[in-house]
Scaffold this active site. Structure first.
Site, PDB file in Angstrom:
ATOM      1  CB  SER A 116       9.373   3.390  15.379  1.00  0.00           C
ATOM      2  OG  SER A 116       8.967   3.933  14.145  1.00  0.00           O
ATOM      3  CG  LEU A 117      12.086   5.656  21.842  1.00  0.00           C
ATOM      4  CD1 LEU A 117      13.374   4.913  21.553  1.00  0.00           C
ATOM      5  CD2 LEU A 117      12.402   7.054  22.401  1.00  0.00           C
TER       6      LEU A 117
ATOM      7  CB  CYS B 131       6.004  -3.471  16.082  1.00  0.00           C
ATOM      8  SG  CYS B 131       7.664  -2.964  15.633  1.00  0.00           S
TER       9      CYS B 131
ATOM     10  CB  CYS C  53       2.758   7.189   3.514  1.00  0.00           C
ATOM     11  SG  CYS C  53       3.179   5.956   4.724  1.00  0.00           S
TER      12      CYS C  53
ATOM     13  CB  CYS D  86       0.669   5.456  11.621  1.00  0.00           C
ATOM     14  SG  CYS D  86       1.324   6.979  11.089  1.00  0.00           S
TER      15      CYS D  86
ATOM     16  CD  GLU E 253      -2.914  -1.222   2.263  1.00  0.00           C
ATOM     17  OE1 GLU E 253      -4.058  -1.610   2.020  1.00  0.00           O
ATOM     18  OE2 GLU E 253      -2.544  -0.908   3.404  1.00  0.00           O
TER      19      GLU E 253
ATOM     20  CB  CYS F 197       2.764  -2.642  13.471  1.00  0.00           C
ATOM     21  SG  CYS F 197       2.960  -2.370  11.715  1.00  0.00           S
TER      22      CYS F 197
ATOM     23  CB  CYS G  42       7.310  -5.575   8.520  1.00  0.00           C
ATOM     24  SG  CYS G  42       8.682  -4.897   9.474  1.00  0.00           S
TER      25      CYS G  42
ATOM     26  CG  ASN H  96      -4.085   4.866  13.678  1.00  0.00           C
ATOM     27  OD1 ASN H  96      -4.959   5.666  13.990  1.00  0.00           O
ATOM     28  ND2 ASN H  96      -2.928   5.253  13.174  1.00  0.00           N
TER      29      ASN H  96
ATOM     30  N   GLY I  99       6.661  -2.223   5.919  1.00  0.00           N
ATOM     31  CA  GLY I  99       8.043  -2.699   5.904  1.00  0.00           C
ATOM     32  C   GLY I  99       9.016  -1.861   6.700  1.00  0.00           C
ATOM     33  CD  GLU I 100      13.125  -0.825   9.831  1.00  0.00           C
ATOM     34  OE1 GLU I 100      12.291  -0.457  10.656  1.00  0.00           O
ATOM     35  OE2 GLU I 100      13.983  -0.049   9.343  1.00  0.00           O
TER      36      GLU I 100
ATOM     37  CB  SER J  26       9.880   5.897   9.570  1.00  0.00           C
ATOM     38  OG  SER J  26       9.416   5.471  10.834  1.00  0.00           O
TER      39      SER J  26
HETATM   40  N1  SAH Z   1       9.084   0.061   9.862  1.00  0.00           N
HETATM   41  C1  SAH Z   1       9.261   1.445  10.015  1.00  0.00           C
HETATM   42  C2  SAH Z   1       8.413   2.270   9.082  1.00  0.00           C
HETATM   43  C3  SAH Z   1       7.006   1.808   8.848  1.00  0.00           C
HETATM   44  S1  SAH Z   1       5.913   1.924  10.218  1.00  0.00           S
HETATM   45  C4  SAH Z   1       9.057   1.858  11.445  1.00  0.00           C
HETATM   46  O1  SAH Z   1       8.589   1.055  12.240  1.00  0.00           O
HETATM   47  O2  SAH Z   1       9.426   2.979  11.767  1.00  0.00           O
HETATM   48  C5  SAH Z   1       5.547   3.664  10.225  1.00  0.00           C
HETATM   49  C6  SAH Z   1       5.166   4.232  11.580  1.00  0.00           C
HETATM   50  O3  SAH Z   1       3.872   3.776  11.975  1.00  0.00           O
HETATM   51  C7  SAH Z   1       6.119   3.809  12.694  1.00  0.00           C
HETATM   52  O4  SAH Z   1       6.440   4.866  13.543  1.00  0.00           O
HETATM   53  C8  SAH Z   1       5.295   2.798  13.408  1.00  0.00           C
HETATM   54  O5  SAH Z   1       5.764   2.595  14.690  1.00  0.00           O
HETATM   55  C9  SAH Z   1       3.936   3.399  13.340  1.00  0.00           C
HETATM   56  N2  SAH Z   1       2.869   2.460  13.662  1.00  0.00           N
HETATM   57  C10 SAH Z   1       2.848   1.130  13.500  1.00  0.00           C
HETATM   58  N3  SAH Z   1       1.688   0.606  13.946  1.00  0.00           N
HETATM   59  C11 SAH Z   1       0.964   1.643  14.398  1.00  0.00           C
HETATM   60  C12 SAH Z   1      -0.337   1.751  14.955  1.00  0.00           C
HETATM   61  N4  SAH Z   1      -1.105   0.680  15.150  1.00  0.00           N
HETATM   62  N5  SAH Z   1      -0.766   2.967  15.290  1.00  0.00           N
HETATM   63  C13 SAH Z   1      -0.009   4.063  15.098  1.00  0.00           C
HETATM   64  N6  SAH Z   1       1.218   4.028  14.566  1.00  0.00           N
HETATM   65  C14 SAH Z   1       1.699   2.828  14.222  1.00  0.00           C
HETATM   66 FE1  SF4 Z   2       7.611  -3.390  10.842  1.00  0.00          FE
HETATM   67 FE2  SF4 Z   2       7.497  -0.762  11.371  1.00  0.00          FE
HETATM   68 FE3  SF4 Z   2       5.305  -2.328  11.627  1.00  0.00          FE
HETATM   69 FE4  SF4 Z   2       7.332  -2.573  13.355  1.00  0.00          FE
HETATM   70  S1  SF4 Z   2       6.030  -0.766  13.061  1.00  0.00           S
HETATM   71  S2  SF4 Z   2       6.233  -4.265  12.355  1.00  0.00           S
HETATM   72  S3  SF4 Z   2       9.080  -2.233  12.032  1.00  0.00           S
HETATM   73  S4  SF4 Z   2       6.376  -1.865   9.734  1.00  0.00           S
END
Ligand code: SAH
Ligand code: SF4
Length: 387
Positions: free
Chosen positions: A222-223, A116, A105, A343, A92, A119, A112, A300, A168-169, A200
């Site tokens: 992404s902390l 996490c 975006c 996100c 997407e 996500c 990925c 989200n 993806g990462e 990111s």
């Molecule tokens: N893999 C990379 C980039 C893609 S994710 C990363 O993790 O940074 C893009 C952003 O969306 C990241 O900051 C991620 O932590 C955030 N994200 C993932 N799941 C989310 C959710 N359920 N709600 C809000 N942000 C989320």
């Molecule tokens: Fe992958 Fe980023 Fe989602 Fe974590 S937040 S699973 S690194 S896409």
């Protein structure tokens, strides 16, 4: 002979390809401009290239677009495209218009492998890296499609910013990512400034160092947690690259970064990482240590995770602790959530070839603190989450 997809090349790569055809570098520049600045895919259209070259190109090369599987438009103007990338995978891409900018975006992988907890992409598992051409094709399509759709004047750009925040990462697909970034930055390509292209990452420390050397652009990390115990659980990559190492790499990155701060993204999860104590820990972690801005993202909810978005008051209280301590903090507006384009909601379709999904599903549930009559405890209890 297999046709070469010219979207796979940055300008140097295209010059090398043209040399193989016996052509000079400036021909590659012309070709590159036709493709990326004008959106051309038909060589016959490229009127300032010699007819012989156009015919040669038509025999061996193509500009290969992605196949659109679907498009959804949100009431707030956000548009999400699902692209079929073959083999049962689809990724997407999201366009987010604002008054003063248009942000795209972009996805870097089908699925990925980081997994996490919160996500949707992570919950789908991992299929494969996208190629440079597949990453660039998202921008190529969006820019030229939107110019027509939005009736933009000649020379006006639809996309002013790119964030590698789709599926993806990106730093786990480094070799495809860097040439794609170069296409975005190139004055003969999309001419985006380094400050307007953001990678990111969930924290692939060695690749943060390489990106600093190879192609520094704005960096978002992404902390999501202020201590290793909690971050190990939310972002499993933390077990490999813990917070101290991650922050050290951020400081090294700042030496070459186009902006003088790193953006820390912090997804606010109800009862998990959103208490005032977490905020104080975060202050302690970053203040006077890393030049940064914190971006709080109201989570989200993804149905698979069971995690919920922090209530509004908790997000603002968290932000206040950070701001009062002098840490620059913003709360992200969520966009496109009526079409699951916000996100962490990007899911596409992914063949999970590495059984990430299976590993995630066997993980112990995270401890969620719910406020009881006495307000309950603030602390996250790792032991309990492992039980
Ligand atoms: N893999 C990379 C980039 C893609 S994710 C990363 O993790 O940074 C893009 C952003 O969306 C990241 O900051 C991620 O932590 C955030 N994200 C993932 N799941 C989310 C959710 N359920 N709600 C809000 N942000 C989320
Ligand atoms: Fe992958 Fe980023 Fe989602 Fe974590 S937040 S699973 S690194 S896409």
């Amino acid at each position: 002979m297999k046709s070469v997809n010219l979207l796979e090349f940055d300008l140097d790569g295209l010059a090398a390809f043209c040399e193989q055809l016996g052509e000079k570098r400036f021909r590659a520049t012309q070709l590159f401009r036709w493709i990326h600045q004008k959106g051309a895919s038909d060589f016959a259209q490229m009127s300032d290239l010699a007819k012989s070259l156009r015919e040669k190109l038509a025999g061996v090369a193509e500009v290969k677009p992605l196949t659109i599987a679907s498009e959804q438009a949100s009431t707030d103007g956000t548009i999400k495209w699902l692209f079929d990338v073959g083999g049962g995978d689809a990724v997407e891409t999201v366009f987010i218009p604002e008054d003063d900018r248009g942000t795209l975006c972009v996805s870097s992988q089908a699925g990925c492998a980081v997994g996490c907890r919160f996500c949707s992409t992570g919950h789908q598992g991992f299929s494969r890296n996208l190629t440079t051409g597949e990453i660039v094709a998202q921008l190529w399509f969006a820019e030229h499609h939107l110019r027509k759709r939005l009736n933009l004047a000649d020379g006006e750009r639809a996309i002013t910013n790119v964030v590698m925040m789709g599926m993806g990462e990106p730093l786990q697909n480094y070799s495809a990512l860097v040439p794609a970034l170069r296409v975005m930055l190139d004055d003969h390509g999309y001419g985006l400034s380094r400050r307007r292209v953001t990678v990111s990452t969930s924290g692939v420390v060695p690749m943060i160092d390489r990106l600093r050397d190879d192609c520094p652009v704005a960096l978002a990390v992404s902390l999501h947690a202020p201590n290793d115990l909690l971050r190990d659980d939310l972002v499993p990559l933390n077990r490999k690259y813990p917070i101290a190492e991650l922050l050290a790499s951020c400081n090294r990155y700042l030496d070459a970064a186009p902006r003088d701060f790193i953006t820390f993204e912090y997804c606010m999860l109800d009862g998990v990482n959103d208490t005032p104590e977490h905020a104080r820990q975060l202050v302690h972690l970053v203040r006077d240590r890393v030049s940064c801005k914190c971006n709080l993202i109201p989570c989200n909810p993804s149905p698979e995770s069971g995690l919920r978005r922090s209530p509004r008051e908790r997000v603002t209280a968290f932000a206040r602790v950070l701001q009062d301590a002098g840490v620059v903090t913003t709360i992200r507006k969520t966009r496109g959530d009526d079409i699951d384009a916000a996100c962490g909601q990007l899911a596409g379709e992914v063949q999970d070839r590495t059984r990430v999904k299976e590993r995630i599903s066997t993980r112990a549930p995270i401890r969620i603190h719910r406020e009881g009559p006495q307000g309950g405890s603030d602390t996250y209890n790792k032991q309990e989450s492992k039980a």
